[in-house]
Design a protein around this motif. Structure first.
Motif, PDB file in Angstrom:
ATOM      1  N   PRO A 138       0.844  -1.212   0.000  1.00 35.32           N
ATOM      2  CA  PRO A 138       0.000   0.000   0.000  1.00 35.32           C
ATOM      3  C   PRO A 138       0.877   1.260   0.000  1.00 35.32           C
ATOM      4  N   PHE A 139       0.442   2.262  -0.733  1.00 42.64           N
ATOM      5  CA  PHE A 139       1.257   3.472  -0.913  1.00 42.64           C
ATOM      6  C   PHE A 139       1.162   4.369   0.331  1.00 42.64           C
ATOM      7  N   TRP A 140       1.912   4.003   1.364  1.00 38.81           N
ATOM      8  CA  TRP A 140       1.906   4.739   2.625  1.00 38.81           C
ATOM      9  C   TRP A 140       2.532   6.130   2.547  1.00 38.81           C
ATOM     10  N   PRO A 141       3.446   6.441   1.589  1.00 35.59           N
ATOM     11  CA  PRO A 141       3.984   7.809   1.557  1.00 35.59           C
ATOM     12  C   PRO A 141       2.915   8.888   1.379  1.00 35.59           C
ATOM     13  N   LEU A 142       1.734   8.464   0.915  1.00 37.63           N
ATOM     14  CA  LEU A 142       0.627   9.419   0.775  1.00 37.63           C
ATOM     15  C   LEU A 142       0.278  10.049   2.121  1.00 37.63           C
ATOM     16  N   TRP A 143       0.439   9.284   3.221  1.00 38.40           N
ATOM     17  CA  TRP A 143       0.108   9.793   4.545  1.00 38.40           C
ATOM     18  C   TRP A 143       1.128  10.806   5.051  1.00 38.40           C
ATOM     19  N   VAL A 144       2.292  10.814   4.450  1.00 36.87           N
ATOM     20  CA  VAL A 144       3.300  11.832   4.781  1.00 36.87           C
ATOM     21  C   VAL A 144       3.097  13.041   3.881  1.00 36.87           C
ATOM     22  N   ALA A 145       2.974  12.791   2.584  1.00 32.98           N
ATOM     23  CA  ALA A 145       2.891  13.880   1.607  1.00 32.98           C
ATOM     24  C   ALA A 145       1.567  14.629   1.673  1.00 32.98           C
ATOM     25  N   GLY A 146       0.484  13.894   1.881  1.00 35.52           N
ATOM     26  CA  GLY A 146      -0.851  14.496   1.818  1.00 35.52           C
ATOM     27  C   GLY A 146      -1.103  15.622   2.799  1.00 35.52           C
ATOM     28  N   PRO A 147      -1.146  15.336   4.111  1.00 39.78           N
ATOM     29  CA  PRO A 147      -1.474  16.406   5.068  1.00 39.78           C
ATOM     30  C   PRO A 147      -0.482  17.571   5.030  1.00 39.78           C
ATOM     31  N   TRP A 148       0.797  17.241   4.939  1.00 38.47           N
ATOM     32  CA  TRP A 148       1.821  18.292   4.906  1.00 38.47           C
ATOM     33  C   TRP A 148       1.668  19.122   3.642  1.00 38.47           C
ATOM     34  N   GLY A 149       1.458  18.467   2.514  1.00 39.46           N
ATOM     35  CA  GLY A 149       1.305  19.162   1.239  1.00 39.46           C
ATOM     36  C   GLY A 149       0.072  20.047   1.209  1.00 39.46           C
ATOM     37  N   VAL A 150      -1.047  19.564   1.800  1.00 40.20           N
ATOM     38  CA  VAL A 150      -2.273  20.374   1.839  1.00 40.20           C
ATOM     39  C   VAL A 150      -2.029  21.653   2.637  1.00 40.20           C
ATOM     40  N   MET A 151      -1.365  21.525   3.777  1.00 38.46           N
ATOM     41  CA  MET A 151      -1.097  22.710   4.594  1.00 38.46           C
ATOM     42  C   MET A 151      -0.163  23.690   3.869  1.00 38.46           C
ATOM     43  N   LEU A 152       0.847  23.162   3.195  1.00 36.32           N
ATOM     44  CA  LEU A 152       1.741  24.035   2.431  1.00 36.32           C
ATOM     45  C   LEU A 152       0.996  24.730   1.295  1.00 36.32           C
ATOM     46  N   LEU A 153       0.140  23.983   0.616  1.00 31.91           N
ATOM     47  CA  LEU A 153      -0.618  24.554  -0.503  1.00 31.91           C
ATOM     48  C   LEU A 153      -1.557  25.645  -0.026  1.00 31.91           C
ATOM     49  N   LEU A 154      -2.244  25.401   1.086  1.00 33.16           N
ATOM     50  CA  LEU A 154      -3.140  26.422   1.630  1.00 33.16           C
ATOM     51  C   LEU A 154      -2.371  27.686   2.013  1.00 33.16           C
ATOM     52  N   GLY A 155      -1.248  27.506   2.651  1.00 29.03           N
ATOM     53  CA  GLY A 155      -0.436  28.660   3.028  1.00 29.03           C
ATOM     54  C   GLY A 155       0.095  29.406   1.820  1.00 29.03           C
ATOM     55  N   THR A 156       0.496  28.666   0.786  1.00 32.35           N
ATOM     56  CA  THR A 156       1.021  29.293  -0.427  1.00 32.35           C
ATOM     57  C   THR A 156      -0.069  30.068  -1.153  1.00 32.35           C
ATOM     58  N   LEU A 157      -1.250  29.470  -1.295  1.00 31.93           N
ATOM     59  CA  LEU A 157      -2.344  30.123  -2.015  1.00 31.93           C
ATOM     60  C   LEU A 157      -2.909  31.320  -1.268  1.00 31.93           C
ATOM     61  N   SER A 158      -2.924  31.252   0.060  1.00 33.80           N
ATOM     62  CA  SER A 158      -3.476  32.361   0.839  1.00 33.80           C
ATOM     63  C   SER A 158      -2.477  33.503   0.997  1.00 33.80           C
ATOM     64  N   GLY A 159      -1.203  33.226   0.732  1.00 33.35           N
ATOM     65  CA  GLY A 159      -0.187  34.259   0.881  1.00 33.35           C
ATOM     66  C   GLY A 159       0.245  34.462   2.318  1.00 33.35           C
TER      67      GLY A 159
END
Length: 145
Positions: free
Chosen positions: A111-132
């Motif tokens: 099972p592709f477990w790296p998704l659990w590392v990349a997903g939450p962290w990436g979502v938070m980074l994306l939200l911060g990047t898009l919101s400025g």
């Protein structure tokens, strides 16, 4: 009677200590060996006047403070955006490599477990990047001290 240029002026313990420290620095540069250092440091502690102290250093270049400091290239600090996303990319690349290695060792895809590392962290980074706003994992000063 004092010598010309004020070199016959008596010196104190502070000047002797600075002289001994300067001699130690000259050992570090390779200009003096330990035997020469010991002879000269004995002379430094025995001198009474500036002229006698100057004679100990007559064949050595001037003190380091007189030399201009070398010009160093200035590094540009990374942008806050890069400071946030580069660690995410590196950590997730390592996780994928570990996943591939363990899948190969098992003989089938796990099972592709790296998704659990990349997903939450990436979502938070994306939200911060898009919101400025300040991005997760970046410092408000852009990584500078």
């Amino acid at each position: 009677m004092t010598e010309q240029g004020g070199t016959g002026i008596r010196i104190g313990d502070d000047e002797r200590e600075r002289g001994a420290a300067r001699l130690a620095a000259e050992v570090g540069t390779g200009r003096l060996d330990l035997a020469e250092y010991e002879r000269r440091v004995d002379r430094v502690y025995a001198v009474r006047t500036r002229a006698e102290l100057d004679a100990v250093f007559a064949d050595l270049p001037g003190p380091q403070a007189a030399r201009p400091a070398p010009v160093r290239a200035r590094r540009t600090p990374p942008s806050p955006l890069a400071a946030a996303w580069v660690p995410w990319i590196v950590v997730n690349a390592i996780c994928v490599v570990v996943w591939v290695a363990t899948s190969l060792g098992a003989g089938h895809p796990l099972p592709f477990w790296p998704l659990w590392v990349a997903g939450p962290w990436g979502v938070m980074l994306l939200l911060g990047t898009l919101s400025g706003r300040r991005v997760c994992g970046s410092r408000p000063d852009g990584g500078r001290h």
